[in-house]
Design an enzyme around this catalytic site. Sequence first.
Site, PDB file in Angstrom:
ATOM      1  N   ASN A  10      43.080  66.232 144.253  1.00  0.00           N
ATOM      2  CA  ASN A  10      44.104  67.166 144.713  1.00  0.00           C
ATOM      3  C   ASN A  10      43.632  68.207 145.713  1.00  0.00           C
ATOM      4  OD1 ASN A  10      46.140  65.945 143.219  1.00  0.00           O
ATOM      5  ND2 ASN A  10      45.598  67.080 141.390  1.00  0.00           N
ATOM      6  N   CYS A  11      42.428  68.094 146.203  1.00  0.00           N
ATOM      7  CA  CYS A  11      41.880  69.021 147.178  1.00  0.00           C
ATOM      8  C   CYS A  11      42.519  68.765 148.549  1.00  0.00           C
ATOM      9  CB  CYS A  11      40.361  68.820 147.244  1.00  0.00           C
ATOM     10  SG  CYS A  11      39.547  69.600 148.624  1.00  0.00           S
ATOM     11  N   ASP A  12      42.943  69.818 149.231  1.00  0.00           N
ATOM     12  CA  ASP A  12      43.583  69.673 150.547  1.00  0.00           C
ATOM     13  C   ASP A  12      42.652  69.015 151.567  1.00  0.00           C
ATOM     14  OD1 ASP A  12      45.966  70.750 149.665  1.00  0.00           O
ATOM     15  OD2 ASP A  12      45.515  72.771 150.382  1.00  0.00           O
TER      16      ASP A  12
END
Length: 124
Positions: A10-12
Amino acid sequence: MSVTIYGIKNCDTMKKAFAWLDKTGVAYDFHDYKKAGITKGDLEKWCKAAGWETVLNRAGTTFRKLPDADKEGLTERKAIALMMAQPSMIKRPVLDDGKRLLVGFKPDEYEKELGKAARKKAAR
């Protein structure tokens, strides 16, 4: 070309790297080290190749929330122990194709290192 990309789903920054790889046609395996963990051997290899200062994510919230005593006097050994204990402190993504290691996502660097190989493969 076999590429493994390590990080947190879920890291941008990971999402940008996934989008670049997908758009360029680079096939990859994803290793979520938040869920699957990371080995000390992998961290040692990455630190040897890129330098522990590059692999350790000092800008992230997890590192910034550490007690000052944990942040002071950092060495490679201490940094590896911190990253083993809290994988969120590993800079994302780490991309390994067996020949090179890319730490962090910089589109220009990905293009330089992976774009040519992806185009060659597509041309076959």
